[in-house]
Enzyme design. Structure first.
Site, short mmCIF file in Angstrom:
data_model
loop_
_atom_site.label_atom_id
_atom_site.label_comp_id
_atom_site.label_asym_id
_atom_site.label_seq_id
_atom_site.Cartn_x
_atom_site.Cartn_y
_atom_site.Cartn_z
N ASP A 90 28.43 65.56 -12.84
CA ASP A 90 29.41 65.77 -13.90
C ASP A 90 29.57 67.27 -14.16
OD1 ASP A 90 30.88 64.12 -16.20
OD2 ASP A 90 29.88 65.78 -17.19
N ARG A 91 29.32 67.76 -15.37
CA ARG A 91 29.46 69.20 -15.64
C ARG A 91 28.57 70.01 -14.71
NH1 ARG A 91 33.96 69.55 -17.56
NH2 ARG A 91 33.51 71.66 -18.27
N HIS A 93 29.00 55.83 -14.06
CA HIS A 93 29.03 57.29 -14.04
C HIS A 93 27.63 57.89 -14.06
CE1 HIS A 93 30.45 61.34 -14.85
NE2 HIS A 93 29.71 61.39 -15.94
#
Length: 289
Positions: A101-102, A266
C-alpha cells in the site's frame, strides 16, 4: 505494540527524522514497509518467517506509528531516502525491499531513485502513483474517495478525519479485509490508536501523492527511467474490477516483472502470510537483468 522477538531501535532517516525500527534475524537484509491504516506490526508473521534466513528490518514510515511526525516532508522521494538511510545506519548498503500500500509507493520510488541499493523489489496491492490517478475515473473512482479527500489543501481533511478518526480508519480495516479475523482485536486497536495520533501526517502523505509524487513520476516517465531490479507485484484483481490492465501498467515501469493476483483481501500479508512469504523467497532467487 511490538513484533515479538525483534529488537527495537530509533534510527535517523533524512532531515533529522527518527524512525521506529524493528530488527530481527541475520543474513542479507530485507526491508518491509507497511501500508495504510497500519503500522510495521502488519508484518509480524512474515517477518518471523524471513528472519530465519535474513536480517529483517521493519520500520514505521515517517508520520506513522512510533516514528517522528514532521509537518512536512512526505514526498515518496524523501520517504524512500529515509529507508535507504535507515538500512545504511544499520550496516546495509544494499537490501531487498517489500512494500504494501503506502509502503509500496515508497518502495517503488526507492527502486527508481536508488537502483544500486535496492536489489529486489516487491509491491503489494498498488499501482504506481501516476498510473493510479490515470485509471481512476467516473463512478468507479468512488472506491478511492479517501484519495480525493486527502488531496485537498491543508485544513479541511485533517479536521474532518480527526473528528471521527476511529470510524474513518476503522472503515478501511473493515472494508478491505476479506478475512477480518486476520486482524485481531488488539492489533486493530493498535492501528486505530496509532492513526488517531497521526492524522495530520497521514493526510500529508496522501496529499503528496496528488502533488509532488505525480510530478516526480512524470519526470521519470519522460526520461524513460525504469526499475532495473527483479520486481514482483501481487495485488487483488483491481484491473478486471475497474477496467484496466494492471500487469501492463506495471510492465511499463518494470521490464523484469512477475505479476500475480491474490484471492486474499487488501491486507494480504496478514490474511495470507504464507503466500507473501513464499513470493518474497521466490523473488530473492531471481538474478538481476
Amino acid at each position: 505494540m511490538n513484533i515479538e522477538g525483534f529488537e527495537y531501535v530509533r534510527v535517523p532517516g533524512t532531515d533529522g527524522v527518527q524512525l521506529n525500527v524493528a530488527v530481527g534475524g541475520s543474513g542479507s537484509a530485507v526491508v518491509l514497509l507497511h501500508g495504510f491504516p497500519e503500522t510495521h506490526v502488519m508484518w509480524r508473521a512474515v517477518a518471523h518467517e524471513l528472519a530465519a534466513e535474513h536480517t529483517v528490518i521493519v520500520p514505521d514510515l515517517r508520520g506513522y506509528g512510533a516514528s517522528d511526525k514532521p509537518v512536512e516532508g512526505y514526498s515518496k522521494r524523501v520517504m524512500a531516502a529515509d529507508v535507504v538511510e535507515v538500512a545504511r545506519e544499520l550496516g546495509y548498503e544494499r537490501f531487498a525491499l517489500v512494500g504494501h500500500d503506502r509502503g509500496a509507493l515508497v518502495a517503488f520510488r526507492a527502486g527508481l531513485d536508488h537502483p544500486d541499493v535496492v536489489t529486489h523489489l516487491m509491491c503489494l496491492d498498488v499501482l504506481p502513483t501516476l498510473d493510479m490517478w490515470e485509471v481512476m475515473h467516473g463512478t468507479s473512482a468512488a472506491v478511492g474517495f479517501h484519495l480525493y479527500l486527502m488531496a485537498q489543501p491543508p485544513g479541511l481533511a485533517e479536521r474532518m478525519i480527526a473528528a471521527s478518526s476511529d470510524e474513518f480508519f476503522g472503515y478501511f480495516l473493515d472494508l478491505w479485509a476479506k478475512d477480518p479475523a486476520a486482524i485481531p482485536a488488539d492489533v486493530r486497536a493498535h492501528y486505530l490508536e496509532a492513526c488517531r495520533a497521526a492524522v495530520p501526517s497521514i493526510v500529508a502523505d496522501y496529499r503528496a501523492s496528488a502533488t509532488v509524487d505525480v510530478a516526480d513520476d512524470e519526470v521519470d516517465l519522460a526520461q524513460g527511467n525504469k526499475l532495473r531490479m527483479p520486481v514482483t507485484v501481487i495485488q487483488q484483481d483491481w484491473g478486471s474490477a475497474l477496467g484496466f490492465d494492471a500487469a501492463a501498467r506495471w510492465k511499463a515501469w518494470a521490464p523484469d516483472l512477475h505479476h500475480q493476483t491474490t484471492t486474499a483481501g487488501h491486507f494480504m500479508a496478514e490474511e495470507d502470510p504464507a503466500e507473501i512469504t513464499t513470493a518474497i523467497r521466490a523473488l530473492l532467487t531471481r538474478q538481476r537483468p
